[in-house]
Every structure is written in structure tokens, then in C-alpha cells.
Design a protein around this motif. Structure first.
Motif, short mmCIF file in Angstrom:
data_model
loop_
_atom_site.label_atom_id
_atom_site.label_comp_id
_atom_site.label_asym_id
_atom_site.label_seq_id
_atom_site.Cartn_x
_atom_site.Cartn_y
_atom_site.Cartn_z
N LYS A 50 0.95 -1.22 0.02
CA LYS A 50 -0.13 -0.03 0.00
C LYS A 50 0.78 1.16 0.15
CE LYS A 50 -4.00 -2.12 2.11
NZ LYS A 50 -5.28 -1.92 2.55
N SER A 91 0.52 5.80 -0.97
CA SER A 91 -0.48 7.19 -1.25
C SER A 91 0.33 7.82 -2.38
CB SER A 91 -0.66 7.88 -0.26
OG SER A 91 0.29 8.32 0.43
N TRP A 100 -5.64 12.93 -3.15
CA TRP A 100 -4.89 11.86 -2.61
C TRP A 100 -5.58 10.53 -3.06
CZ3 TRP A 100 -0.05 11.93 -0.84
CH2 TRP A 100 0.51 13.01 -0.29
N ARG A 102 -5.22 6.35 -2.29
CA ARG A 102 -4.55 5.28 -1.50
C ARG A 102 -4.35 3.90 -2.41
NH1 ARG A 102 -4.54 5.24 4.09
NH2 ARG A 102 -5.50 3.29 4.12
N SER A 161 -10.21 10.46 0.84
CA SER A 161 -9.26 10.16 0.07
C SER A 161 -9.66 9.18 -0.69
CB SER A 161 -8.10 9.14 0.89
OG SER A 161 -8.42 8.39 1.66
N GLU A 203 -9.79 5.22 -2.71
CA GLU A 203 -8.84 3.97 -2.85
C GLU A 203 -8.87 3.32 -4.14
OE1 GLU A 203 -9.16 1.85 0.75
OE2 GLU A 203 -9.32 3.82 1.86
#
Length: 140
Positions: A28, A30, A50, A52, A101, A103
Motif C-alpha cells: 500500500k 499513497s 490523494w 491510496r 481519500s 482508494e
């Protein structure tokens, strides 16, 4: 049904490699995607979004080995909605303001820039450093 998301940005932190209980690698990290524009009064505006990113299996190991905070990447994958809301993940910063954020699960991660850009690690292949194919493998 099919969805695809492509982002280009810089890593906001070093990748974190872990393993699932069955031994599958998962990494993982960012990515900050910046957008800049000129306002009507001639000034400049800027917005950072952002993401992730989660990478799996061999791609997870390669990302953990070669990526580092600040490195520019192009990520292609699928947007993952929050399981409860279906939208972006909402959280609150230390200042108490709501933040969001997005994902995504990576299908493809491409390392951009050269070795010296974005704190690449020694021995890492850089953009523009392609090994030539042997003549018998050239497709034309």
C-alpha cells in the motif's frame, strides 16, 4: 461492466509491504495528484487529490522494492468505494476538518522519471533506460 482509472502523481510515503495469512504479498502507498490552473484574475490555483493505492502479488513486491516517497508513478486500476458509503473514505485531520481519500486497486504501476528524480533507489531501472532487443527478436 468495466471501469478504469489512470492517475499520474508522486508518492506521499514509502510503500508498505505486508503479507496476507496465506502468504500473498500486498503493498500500500499513497499518491498525490496535483492540478494547477490560472484563475481569471491571472493568479494560480492548485488542488491536490490523494489516492491510496493497493498493489498485489509480484507487482506488490516490485513496488515495495523500487518505489520511494517522492517518486513519480503512473497507476492504472480500479476505484474502490468505501464499503459503508460507496464514496471516498472520509476521515478527520488533526485540525478537526473532514478530509477524503480515494482508494484504488492497481492493475499496472509504471515508474516515471529517471533514477535521480523522486529518490529512486540504486539499481532501479529508470525511464529511457531500455535494454535493446536482440536482432532476431525485433518484430519488423
Amino acid at each position: 461492466m468495466y471501469q478504469s482509472l489512470t492517475i499520474v502523481g508522486n508518492l506521499g510515503n514509502d510503500p508498505e509491504l505486508r503479507y496476507t495469512p496465506d502468504g500473498t504479498p500486498v503493498t500500500k502507498f499513497s499518491v498525490a495528484v496535483n492540478r494547477r490552473w490560472t484563475t481569471q484574475d491571472g493568479g494560480t490555483g492548485e488542488k491536490t487529490t490523494w489516492f491510496r493505492v493497493t498493489a498485489w502479488r509480484k507487482q506488490a513486491e516490485v513496488c515495495a522494492q523500487y518505489l520511494q516517497k517522492g517518486r513519480q508513478v503512473l497507476v492504472e486500476g480500479e476505484l474502490e468505494g468505501d464499503q459503508e458509503t460507496g464514496g471516498p473514505r472520509i476521515w478527520f485531520g488533526q485540525d478537526g476538518k473532514a478530509r477524503a481519500s480515494f482508494e484504488m486497486t492497481a492493475r499496472s504501476v509504471r515508474f516515471l522519471g529517471t533514477r535521480g528524480e523522486g529518490a529512486a533507489r540504486p539499481g532501479q531501472p529508470g525511464e529511457g533506460q531500455v535494454e535493446p532487443l536482440p536482432e532476431d527478436e525485433i518484430p519488423f
